[in-house]
Scaffold this motif. Sequence first.
Motif, short mmCIF file in Angstrom:
data_model
loop_
_atom_site.label_atom_id
_atom_site.label_comp_id
_atom_site.label_asym_id
_atom_site.label_seq_id
_atom_site.Cartn_x
_atom_site.Cartn_y
_atom_site.Cartn_z
N THR A 34 -1.56 3.71 0.74
CA THR A 34 -0.72 3.48 -0.43
C THR A 34 -0.64 1.98 -0.70
OG1 THR A 34 1.38 3.18 0.73
CG2 THR A 34 0.72 5.45 0.24
N LYS A 36 2.35 0.52 -0.80
CA LYS A 36 3.74 0.25 -0.43
C LYS A 36 3.82 -0.61 0.82
CE LYS A 36 5.41 4.82 -1.83
NZ LYS A 36 6.10 6.02 -1.31
N TYR A 79 5.99 -2.94 -3.78
CA TYR A 79 4.74 -2.34 -4.25
C TYR A 79 3.73 -3.44 -4.52
CZ TYR A 79 7.42 1.91 -4.64
OH TYR A 79 8.21 3.00 -4.35
#
Length: 83
Positions: A34, A36, A79
């Motif tokens: 991801t 993240k 993010y």
Amino acid sequence: MPRQAALKAARTLEPAPSEEEAERVTLRLREKGTQKVHEYEGWAWKDSAPEVDEADDDFWLNDLDDITKANVSKQGIEYIDDE
């Protein structure tokens, strides 16, 4: 499991004599697959080893006087921009 990874990382910190005296460190962990980045505040301290039943002679905690404990507090998620 970001929290479990943060706890594992916190246990590698230099442990303080007690939880109240522990220095708090920022831990930033990127989640695999991801964009993240989980940010935690982590700290570690020494604590006495738990009492072990004498009948369990081969239990590895019998040889320890104290153990390292750790805790984390989530600060947020960042993010990463894919540019």
